[in-house]
Design a protein around this motif. Structure first.
Motif: not given
Length: 261
Positions: A204-210, A216-220
């Motif tokens: 979700l694009s919102s997750a990238v913005e946040a 925060w960069r975790s793959v989980i």
């Protein structure tokens, strides 16, 4: 589906007549169930072979297909599958001894192997190999499912729609964001790359913005019980997410997906 894939979800899919899958380390169920291995994390061949003794198929992803891995799977008693992103990788999977493969388009949620939309990679893959081919990438509706079967796919792989099932391990706030998203709310990024660098993934694009704000960069992805605010976590979702609007039991999802076949 990583940490949000559960034995309960796989069991519900199997009971409904589908083929369930569990991620590495999650116990498979009896019957039509398989296990996935993410090969960049270098799972031991012994573990792959042991898992193959517990389920019908073992499927691998995100490195070039390897004959030694396929041999370990088949020696354990399971069919060997590989998820691929191109016709060239599909040919290599077949040459490595795979029993089937999954052609993944760029519409897929989570990590994306290739660079082509699903219709293109499926057509090229079907022409390149003789083993069974599954289609994967942003499939949410019965209409799209039927279209892909009509185009020659032997089966269809579904991920995002099952996130919103009560049997899923997804965090409730993750599910809420997925249900609220529309078709333009996902993007391919390499941001969530901690421990798995330079591997594009759709979220979700919102997750990238946040996450750009927080670092925060975790793959989980966020599973039930996660205490971190899910807003900046890896909210994997396919491009068809706009068609997903309600929480439904896995059995109802399976029945709906195949209703036009």
């Amino acid at each position: 589906m990583g940490s949000v894939g559960t034995t309960e979800l796989a069991s519900a899919v199997v009971d409904a007549g589908g083929f369930g899958m569990v991620p590495m380390g999650v116990e498979p169920v009896d019957g039509a169930c398989g296990a996935n291995f993410l090969m960049p994390f270098e799972p031991p061949l012994e573990l792959i072979g042991e898992t193959a003794g517990k389920c019908r198929v073992v499927e691998c992803f995100y490195v070039d297909p390897r004959a030694d891995v396929v041999e370990a799977i088949r020696a354990g008693g399971a069919l060997a599958g590989w998820q691929v992103g191109s016709a060239a990788e599909a040919r290599l999977a077949e040459e490595s001894g795979c029993d089937y493969l999954v052609a993944q388009g760029t519409e897929a949620g989570g990590h994306v192997r290739g660079t082509q939309p699903l219709d293109e990679v499926l057509a090229a893959t079907l022409e390149a190999v003789e083993i069974p081919v599954l289609a994967a990438g942003g499939v949410v509706t019965a209409e799209r499912f039927a279209q892909l079967i009509g185009a020659g796919a032997d089966a269809v792989r579904i991920g995002t729609r099952f996130l919103a099932c009560p049997e899923s391990g997804a965090h409730p706030a993750y599910v809420e964001r997925v249900l609220a998203a529309d078709g333009g709310d996902t993007e391919l990024t390499t941001w969530f790359g901690e421990g798995w660098e330079d591997a594009p993934h759709r979220v979700l694009s919102s997750a990238v913005e946040a996450a750009r704000d927080s670092g925060w960069r975790s793959v989980i992805p966020p599973a039930k019980g996660e205490e971190h605010d899910v807003a900046d976590m890896a909210l994997y979702a396919g491009a068809g997410v706009g068609e997903l609007t309600a929480v439904e039991p896995a059995a109802d999802v399976v029945a709906d997906l195949v209703r036009l076949l």
